[in-house]
Enzyme design. Structure first.
Site, PDB file in Angstrom:
ATOM      1  N   ARG A   1       3.919   4.509  -4.699  1.00  0.00           N
ATOM      2  CA  ARG A   1       2.903   3.910  -3.839  1.00  0.00           C
ATOM      3  C   ARG A   1       3.531   3.273  -2.602  1.00  0.00           C
ATOM      4  NH1 ARG A   1      -1.595  -0.643  -5.507  1.00  0.00           N
ATOM      5  NH2 ARG A   1       0.172  -2.023  -5.161  1.00  0.00           N
TER       6      ARG A   1
ATOM      7  N   TYR B   1     -10.132   5.624   2.129  1.00  0.00           N
ATOM      8  CA  TYR B   1      -9.844   4.191   2.245  1.00  0.00           C
ATOM      9  C   TYR B   1      -9.018   3.812   3.456  1.00  0.00           C
ATOM     10  CZ  TYR B   1      -5.414   5.273  -0.270  1.00  0.00           C
ATOM     11  OH  TYR B   1      -4.220   5.791  -0.679  1.00  0.00           O
TER      12      TYR B   1
ATOM     13  N   GLU C   1      -5.420   4.103 -14.871  1.00  0.00           N
ATOM     14  CA  GLU C   1      -4.507   5.218 -14.610  1.00  0.00           C
ATOM     15  C   GLU C   1      -3.117   4.918 -15.162  1.00  0.00           C
ATOM     16  OE1 GLU C   1      -4.003   5.927 -10.450  1.00  0.00           O
ATOM     17  OE2 GLU C   1      -2.925   7.806 -10.744  1.00  0.00           O
TER      18      GLU C   1
ATOM     19  N   HIS D   1      -9.478   9.049 -13.281  1.00  0.00           N
ATOM     20  CA  HIS D   1      -8.301   9.032 -14.169  1.00  0.00           C
ATOM     21  C   HIS D   1      -8.687   8.629 -15.601  1.00  0.00           C
ATOM     22  CE1 HIS D   1      -5.985   9.695 -10.599  1.00  0.00           C
ATOM     23  NE2 HIS D   1      -6.241   8.500 -10.113  1.00  0.00           N
TER      24      HIS D   1
ATOM     25  N   ASP E   1      -6.728  14.602  -5.814  1.00  0.00           N
ATOM     26  CA  ASP E   1      -6.131  13.283  -5.623  1.00  0.00           C
ATOM     27  C   ASP E   1      -5.051  13.245  -4.544  1.00  0.00           C
ATOM     28  OD1 ASP E   1      -5.325  10.689  -5.906  1.00  0.00           O
ATOM     29  OD2 ASP E   1      -4.949  10.768  -8.043  1.00  0.00           O
TER      30      ASP E   1
HETATM   31  C1  NGQ Z   1      -4.667   5.728  -3.991  1.00  0.00           C
HETATM   32  N1  NGQ Z   1      -3.760   6.916  -5.863  1.00  0.00           N
HETATM   33  O1  NGQ Z   1      -5.569   4.961  -3.706  1.00  0.00           O
HETATM   34  O2  NGQ Z   1      -4.249   6.594  -3.209  1.00  0.00           O
HETATM   35  C2  NGQ Z   1      -4.051   5.619  -5.345  1.00  0.00           C
HETATM   36  C3  NGQ Z   1      -2.789   4.802  -5.276  1.00  0.00           C
HETATM   37  C4  NGQ Z   1      -3.523   2.547  -5.999  1.00  0.00           C
HETATM   38  C5  NGQ Z   1      -3.770   7.107  -7.162  1.00  0.00           C
HETATM   39  N2  NGQ Z   1      -4.177   6.121  -7.912  1.00  0.00           N
HETATM   40  C6  NGQ Z   1      -3.028   3.409  -4.894  1.00  0.00           C
HETATM   41  N3  NGQ Z   1      -3.389   8.226  -7.698  1.00  0.00           N
HETATM   42  O3  NGQ Z   1      -4.128   3.026  -6.964  1.00  0.00           O
HETATM   43  O4  NGQ Z   1      -3.329   1.334  -5.899  1.00  0.00           O
HETATM   44 ZN    ZN Z   2      -7.040   8.227  -6.126  1.00  0.00          ZN
END
Ligand code: NGQ
Ligand code: ZN
Length: 452
Positions: free
Chosen positions: A81, A120, A234, A268, A319
């Site tokens: 991340r 987002y 997740e 998820h 995703d």
């Molecule tokens: C996202 N992706 O929002 O892109 C998320 C990561 C998070 C996944 N969860 C960021 N696969 O969940 O805080």
């Molecule tokens: Zn996501």
């Protein structure tokens, strides 16, 4: 009006032979079976319905493969991340659009005809809103327009860094809004998709990490009858943090407090107890499963066998877009079960049933539900979202009926799709999107700017 003739087609009641589809105004006007082709019919071998991709962060396509180098400590979801946050920090609106268009081309070329964009990235790289609050929503809409993919826009509400309303971190500044500004962003997002044929909109509280219970209650009604999507359970750390915050697990908390129903998509839901699994199935919500990304990020394995037995709905999400291909998503979904159970043909109901057929049809129905698509399957009155498979691909030789789907999912390469009609328009021919070159060229320039 377009007429297509297929030697065989997967219709809602099963495989049919010599099928003629009449497309008009984005819909299937007429389905005929056991007929002869008309003189002006466009003729193909195998038709299946297009799938809806329930969960995409399109911009992440631009960093696919760039987080596969081991870091100083144990790599995990959270270190990934950080890399992802550094990447998105550099993106301009032009680049967001260019990357999204490339991702959408790849979705169409592999058999997805609609995308639920869990969007987002809202503000500029200093975290300041653009003059037009919906700037980046417009870029996503533009990418959908250019490629022809159906768009279900899911503007994301994001306000905090962890459970209990913790302050966000610097890498999250492009995502943040309070409830008031988010309501304006929803209006701007509705305006952004207004000119797009059969676009839909929902709302996406990012996760219980990013949204307090009060904010969740304020944001969900903004869907106004559209779908509600949220990431949940997740990672095991996320489950532990949630329990530390309120004593309940994420899916349990949502089922207890959020009136989860068939309008919801919980993305998820990797880590659930048996009780949560049963309750989620009974709620009528869709589990948004993203098997390729979940494998790539080391999330864990969704309790797919229990969930299937309980009649749970699921849709597929690409995703992170590390690799885009619905057949491969289903393959990994089943293979995760085979590897962990040391068994074969796990996600299928009964003796004599095809694993590929059942997985495909569940993903078809659940995907349409979670993206508010106007129907699924090649049915009269339904959306004219049609995929033809390349009968010349060695994987399909002498395959008939369900063996076609089994061979597509378990045995074909990524070139299995021949043509795609989306909202009645042919957007993929001979495996290539009609704007492929121009979109790839713009993508190349965007990636070069971002990465060098
Ligand atoms: C996202 N992706 O929002 O892109 C998320 C990561 C998070 C996944 N969860 C960021 N696969 O969940 O805080
Ligand atoms: Zn996501």
């Amino acid at each position: 009006m377009t007429t297509l003739f297929f030697s065989t087609a997967l219709l809602p009641d099963g495989w049919a032979e010599n099928v003629r589809l009449t497309l008009e105004a984005g819909r299937i006007l007429l389905v005929e079976r056991d007929v002869l082709p008309g003189a002006n019919d466009e003729r193909h071998a195998i038709a299946i319905p297009g799938l809806c991709n329930v969960h995409s962060h399109a911009f992440q396509r631009g960093m696919a493969g760039l987080a596969e180098v081991r870091g100083p400590a144990n790599d995990n979801f959270w270190t990934w991340r950080e890399v992802m946050y550094r990447f998105l920090d550099r993106l301009t609106p032009e680049e967001v659009e260019a990357i999204a268009a490339q991702a959408y081309v790849e979705m169409l070329e592999t058999g997805f005809t609609r995308v639920g964009e869990f969007h987002y990235l809202h503000h500029d790289s200093s975290g300041r809103p653009y003059g037009n609050l919906g700037e980046l929503a417009e870029r996503v809409a533009a990418a959908a327009q250019q490629t022809g993919i159906g768009l279900t826009l899911l503007p994301v509400f994001y306000a905090h860094g962890n459970f209990g309303g913790r302050p966000p971190v610097r890498g999250q500044r492009r995502f943040l809004n309070d409830a008031d500004r988010f309501a304006k962003l929803m209006d701007a997002s509705r305006a952004a998709i207004a000119g797009l044929e059969d676009a839909k909109i929902g709302v996406a509280p990012h996760s219980l990490r990013a949204v307090t219970p009060e904010e969740l209650a304020a944001v969900v009604p903004l869907a106004k009858g559209g779908p509600v999507h949220i990431h949940a359970a997740e990672q095991t750390k996320e489950v532990d943090d949630c329990i530390a915050w309120n004593g309940a697990r994420p899916v349990q908390w949502l089922l207890d407090h959020a009136a989860v129903d068939s309008y919801w998509c919980l993305v998820h839901t990797t880590h659930m107890t048996k009780d949560e699994t049963m309750r989620l199935a009974r709620s009528g919500a869709v589990a948004g499963l993203c098997p390729i990304t979940e494998a790539n990020l080391g999330d864990g394995i969704f309790p797919a066998e229990d969930y299937r037995e309980a009649g749970g709905h699921f849709g597929l999400g690409t995703d992170s877009n590390i690799l885009i291909n619905p057949a491969e998503e289903l393959r990994i979904m089943e293979y995760a079960q085979r590897l962990s159970r040391r068994a074969r043909n796990v996600l299928v109901s009964a003796e004599g049933c095809s694993t590929g057929r059942e997985l495909f049809e569940r993903a078809l129905v659940g995907g349409a539900q979670a993206t508010a698509a106007e129907g699924s399957g090649l049915a009269q009155g339904g959306p004219a979202d049609v995929v033809s498979l390349d009968a010349g691909n060695p994987a399909f030789l002498s395959r008939r009926g369900d063996a076609v789907l089994d061979s597509w999912i378990f045995a074909a390469d990524s070139r299995a799709v021949d043509c795609v009609w989306r909202h009645g328009r042919k957007v993929v021919t001979g495996g290539c999107h009609i704007q492929r070159e121009a979109i790839a060229e713009r993508y190349r320039r965007a990636v070069e700017r971002v990465l060098f």
